[in-house]
Design an enzyme around this catalytic site. Structure first.
Site, PDB file in Angstrom:
ATOM      1  N   ARG A   1       0.857  -1.186   0.000  1.00 33.24           N
ATOM      2  CA  ARG A   1       0.000   0.000   0.000  1.00 33.24           C
ATOM      3  C   ARG A   1       0.892   1.235   0.000  1.00 33.24           C
ATOM      4  O   ARG A   1       1.691   1.423   0.913  1.00 33.24           O
ATOM      5  CB  ARG A   1      -0.896  -0.001   1.238  1.00 33.24           C
ATOM      6  CG  ARG A   1      -1.727   1.254   1.402  1.00 33.24           C
ATOM      7  CD  ARG A   1      -2.696   1.131   2.578  1.00 33.24           C
ATOM      8  NE  ARG A   1      -3.454   2.357   2.755  1.00 33.24           N
ATOM      9  CZ  ARG A   1      -3.175   3.284   3.672  1.00 33.24           C
ATOM     10  NH1 ARG A   1      -2.184   3.140   4.517  1.00 33.24           N
ATOM     11  NH2 ARG A   1      -3.910   4.381   3.741  1.00 33.24           N
TER      12      ARG A   1
ATOM     13  N   HIS B   1      -2.436  11.071   0.558  1.00 33.32           N
ATOM     14  CA  HIS B   1      -1.908  10.837   1.902  1.00 33.32           C
ATOM     15  C   HIS B   1      -1.217  12.144   2.318  1.00 33.32           C
ATOM     16  O   HIS B   1      -0.024  12.180   2.594  1.00 33.32           O
ATOM     17  CB  HIS B   1      -0.980   9.626   1.918  1.00 33.32           C
ATOM     18  CG  HIS B   1      -0.803   8.997   3.276  1.00 33.32           C
ATOM     19  ND1 HIS B   1      -1.005   7.654   3.514  1.00 33.32           N
ATOM     20  CD2 HIS B   1      -0.438   9.526   4.473  1.00 33.32           C
ATOM     21  CE1 HIS B   1      -0.758   7.383   4.799  1.00 33.32           C
ATOM     22  NE2 HIS B   1      -0.407   8.502   5.405  1.00 33.32           N
TER      23      HIS B   1
ATOM     24  N   GLU C   1      -7.076   8.802   5.977  1.00 33.39           N
ATOM     25  CA  GLU C   1      -7.314   9.520   7.234  1.00 33.39           C
ATOM     26  C   GLU C   1      -7.662  10.994   7.038  1.00 33.39           C
ATOM     27  O   GLU C   1      -6.900  11.878   7.451  1.00 33.39           O
ATOM     28  CB  GLU C   1      -6.084   9.416   8.142  1.00 33.39           C
ATOM     29  CG  GLU C   1      -5.699   8.001   8.493  1.00 33.39           C
ATOM     30  CD  GLU C   1      -4.677   7.932   9.631  1.00 33.39           C
ATOM     31  OE1 GLU C   1      -4.250   8.993  10.122  1.00 33.39           O
ATOM     32  OE2 GLU C   1      -4.337   6.818  10.038  1.00 33.39           O
TER      33      GLU C   1
ATOM     34  N   ASN D   1      -7.630   2.258   9.654  1.00 38.81           N
ATOM     35  CA  ASN D   1      -6.330   2.411  10.312  1.00 38.81           C
ATOM     36  C   ASN D   1      -6.578   2.446  11.801  1.00 38.81           C
ATOM     37  O   ASN D   1      -7.449   3.177  12.284  1.00 38.81           O
ATOM     38  CB  ASN D   1      -5.645   3.721   9.909  1.00 38.81           C
ATOM     39  CG  ASN D   1      -5.171   3.706   8.464  1.00 38.81           C
ATOM     40  OD1 ASN D   1      -5.308   2.703   7.771  1.00 38.81           O
ATOM     41  ND2 ASN D   1      -4.606   4.818   8.025  1.00 38.81           N
TER      42      ASN D   1
ATOM     43  N   TYR E   1      -4.559   2.400  15.666  1.00 32.67           N
ATOM     44  CA  TYR E   1      -3.331   2.397  16.472  1.00 32.67           C
ATOM     45  C   TYR E   1      -3.605   2.248  17.961  1.00 32.67           C
ATOM     46  O   TYR E   1      -2.815   1.704  18.702  1.00 32.67           O
ATOM     47  CB  TYR E   1      -2.528   3.682  16.223  1.00 32.67           C
ATOM     48  CG  TYR E   1      -1.919   3.694  14.855  1.00 32.67           C
ATOM     49  CD1 TYR E   1      -0.684   3.096  14.625  1.00 32.67           C
ATOM     50  CD2 TYR E   1      -2.592   4.236  13.766  1.00 32.67           C
ATOM     51  CE1 TYR E   1      -0.126   3.060  13.366  1.00 32.67           C
ATOM     52  CE2 TYR E   1      -2.041   4.211  12.494  1.00 32.67           C
ATOM     53  CZ  TYR E   1      -0.806   3.621  12.308  1.00 32.67           C
ATOM     54  OH  TYR E   1      -0.264   3.568  11.053  1.00 32.67           O
TER      55      TYR E   1
ATOM     56  N   GLU F   1      -3.763   0.124   8.084  1.00 32.54           N
ATOM     57  CA  GLU F   1      -2.576   0.454   8.889  1.00 32.54           C
ATOM     58  C   GLU F   1      -2.788  -0.036  10.308  1.00 32.54           C
ATOM     59  O   GLU F   1      -3.859   0.124  10.887  1.00 32.54           O
ATOM     60  CB  GLU F   1      -2.323   1.971   8.993  1.00 32.54           C
ATOM     61  CG  GLU F   1      -1.823   2.609   7.739  1.00 32.54           C
ATOM     62  CD  GLU F   1      -1.589   4.112   7.900  1.00 32.54           C
ATOM     63  OE1 GLU F   1      -1.347   4.588   9.031  1.00 32.54           O
ATOM     64  OE2 GLU F   1      -1.664   4.811   6.874  1.00 32.54           O
TER      65      GLU F   1
HETATM   66  C1  PNW Z   1      -1.248   7.694  10.590  1.00 27.80           C
HETATM   67  N1  PNW Z   1      -2.876  11.590  15.564  1.00 27.80           N
HETATM   68  O1  PNW Z   1      -1.054   8.965  11.095  1.00 27.80           O
HETATM   69  C2  PNW Z   1      -0.837   7.838   9.148  1.00 27.80           C
HETATM   70  O2  PNW Z   1      -1.722   7.379   8.176  1.00 27.80           O
HETATM   71  C3  PNW Z   1       0.564   7.471   8.880  1.00 27.80           C
HETATM   72  O3  PNW Z   1       1.033   8.235   7.800  1.00 27.80           O
HETATM   73  C4  PNW Z   1       1.385   7.635  10.136  1.00 27.80           C
HETATM   74  O4  PNW Z   1       2.751   7.489   9.927  1.00 27.80           O
HETATM   75  C5  PNW Z   1       0.856   6.639  11.152  1.00 27.80           C
HETATM   76  O5  PNW Z   1      -0.521   6.831  11.376  1.00 27.80           O
HETATM   77  C6  PNW Z   1       1.551   6.663  12.505  1.00 27.80           C
HETATM   78  O6  PNW Z   1       1.338   7.863  13.166  1.00 27.80           O
HETATM   79  C7  PNW Z   1      -1.523   9.527  12.232  1.00 27.80           C
HETATM   80  O7  PNW Z   1      -2.117  12.457  16.057  1.00 27.80           O
HETATM   81  C8  PNW Z   1      -0.800  10.601  12.730  1.00 27.80           C
HETATM   82  O8  PNW Z   1      -3.998  11.334  16.033  1.00 27.80           O
HETATM   83  C9  PNW Z   1      -1.254  11.290  13.838  1.00 27.80           C
HETATM   84  C10 PNW Z   1      -2.417  10.898  14.437  1.00 27.80           C
HETATM   85  C11 PNW Z   1      -3.157   9.827  13.944  1.00 27.80           C
HETATM   86  C12 PNW Z   1      -2.694   9.149  12.834  1.00 27.80           C
END
Ligand code: PNW
Length: 478
Positions: A82, A125, A170, A298, A300, A377
């Site tokens: 991706r 992106h 995102e 995505n 995290y 992700e």
């Molecule tokens: C995502 N937040 O980014 C992105 O899609 C990626 O490019 C990035 O490297 C990855 O997650 C890791 O951070 C985010 O602050 C960046 O809430 C910041 C946030 C959320 C997602």
């Protein structure tokens, strides 16, 4: 820990195992072959915006090392890669086509297909051409029309070889962080601008879906960053209201327009003071709700939300890495993210793999018209240690990834239609306002020499993919 739960092997036939990157984070070559500045080049050039003054100018030099990087993907056994195309490379000033820029992606796609790797393309992106930002960027409705032209260019060059098309990655970040909190490029801090950016990105998505569908695209979707919104105390109305507001801004103002063709009633009411109603022109919501073929998720971390001041050491949230930022929670600036005492990653995000299972199941329950899901992700930043023999024993990242894959497997057992999983990220790279200080790769990059070394997490992922192929029961032990 050995992952031999019964759910472990229930990934459906054809399940896609991949890894992801984004143009501005890996390519470098920021001013080569006709590429002009994106908002991220401009933002990073301002001292204080990005940690250590880092910029995407060189990144991990993927623009020049692309064939070797594809060989690495093949060696890892990836089914799919991706990546994103850079608008500022394809249409540098936002208007005219740069054939040389587009050629890079054509070579990348050929290289991937040659290696038996499915290209999974994202059009946006976050690297808007700076020239378009100077004309108002995403606050300007016209930018949505420029986006469709750019999408047409990319599709006409690659549509014969790329089946999977993602419009936006995102939009939460490129609207609320870019124009609201200011933690991301273009670094504006204006709630009305942030809400305009949300609506215009939705519109650009819907128009591009309609346009590419007309041109023959087979698989069209969008990727959202979604997160559970758990009230700290479900019996405390202040926390419950804060969780509702968070859910509206993080999840539902993106999911509902795209999957239902309407903003949620409560979001419309909350965001009226910021002009959301006035932005919606006749026909917009039908355009935005154009059917899609997949939803990228995505994920995290998941979030515990409170409406009270935080006293527990807030989980790391949406903040910038250098410059002072405003709240991205438009109209809900008071909400807090109290710690649950869970382990945290290098981003200070709490680790809760079960949250991914909960999220995937919730989507199916709340959105009857939900298309198939892909985890586009998931991954973690940690401070890696490099041993003398060059190996990188990133045990925490390995565990994070395998635990989340298990959560996906459990969600599938419970009925979620998930068809793929992409680790973020293939390579250590430019982590936006954190610069190169946060490493997400399953492959380490030495930023001096650009040398790539597969970390233990990369080896474990390779083993997992191979085990799936041979339908062996073995999952890697951590
Ligand atoms: C995502 N937040 O980014 C992105 O899609 C990626 O490019 C990035 O490297 C990855 O997650 C890791 O951070 C985010 O602050 C960046 O809430 C910041 C946030 C959320 C997602």
């Amino acid at each position: 820990m050995t992952n031999n739960t019964p759910e472990w092997n229930n990934f459906p036939a054809g399940f896609i195992w991949g890894s992801a990157t984004a143009a501005a984070q890996v390519e470098g070559a920021a001013a080569e072959d006709g590429k002009e500045e994106s908002v991220w080049d401009a933002f990073a050039a301002v001292p204080g915006n990005v940690r250590n003054g880092d910029t995407p100018a060189v990144a991990v030099d993927h623009y020049h090392r692309m064939p070797q990087d594809v060989a690495l993907m093949k060696d890892l056994g990836l089914d799919s890669y991706r990546f994103s195309t850079s608008w500022a490379r394809v249409r540098p000033g936002g208007r005219d086509l740069n054939r040389k820029g587009l050629d890079f992606y054509s070579r990348l796609v050929d290289e991937l297909l040659e290696a038996g790797i499915l290209p999974w393309l994202t059009l946006y992106h976050w690297d808007l051409p700076q020239a378009l930002e100077e004309a108002g960027g995403w606050t300007n409705r016209d930018t949505a029309f420029r986006f469709v032209e750019y999408a047409q260019d990319v599709y006409s060059a690659l549509g014969d070889r790329v089946a999977h098309w993602t419009t936006f990655n995102e939009p939460f970040c490129s609207s609320l962080l870019g124009y609201g909190s200011g933690a991301h490029a273009p670094g504006r801090q204006d709630p009305r601008a942030a809400i305009a950016a949300v609506h215009h990105q939705h519109l650009a998505h819907g128009m591009a879906v309609t346009e590419l569908r007309g041109l023959g695209a087979r698989e069209l979707g969008i990727t959202l960053n979604l997160s559970n919104s758990i009230p700290r105390d479900a019996a405390d109305p202040v926390d419950v209201e804060a969780a509702r507001l968070f859910d509206s801004l993080q999840n539902r103002i993106f999911l509902d327009p795209i999957l239902r063709g309407a903003y949620p009633e409560d979001s419309l009411r909350d965001l009226e003071p910021y002009g959301l109603h006035e932005l919606i022109l006749p026909g917009d919501m039908e355009t935005i709700g154009a059917p899609i073929d997949f939803l990228g998720v995505n994920h995290y971390h998941d979030d515990q939300i409170s409406g009270h001041p935080d006293t527990s050491g807030s989980d790391g949230h949406g903040g910038g890495a250098g410059r002072p930022t405003a709240s991205p929670w438009i109209g809900a600036e008071h909400i807090t993210f109290p710690s649950r005492g869970l382990p945290r990653t290098g981003m200070d995000w709490e680790v809760n793999p079960g949250g991914l299972r909960t999220l995937l199941l919730r989507l199916g329950e709340e959105y009857p018209q939900l298309p198939p899901l892909y985890i586009t992700e998931n991954g973690a930043a940690y401070d890696d240690e490099v041993l003398e023999d060059g190996s990188v024993p990133d045990t925490e990242r390995t565990r994070f990834i395998l635990d989340h894959i298990r959560a996906v497997s459990e969600a599938i057992s419970a009925g979620a239609d998930v068809r793929g999983y992409f680790v973020w990220s293939l390579l250590d790279n430019f982590e936006w306002s954190w610069g190169y200080s946060k490493r997400f790769g399953i492959v380490r990059v030495d930023y001096e020499t650009q040398e790539r070394t597969v970390k233990d997490s990369g080896h474990a992922y390779r083993q997992l993919i191979a085990a799936g192929r041979s339908t062996a029961a073995a999952a890697p032990a951590v």
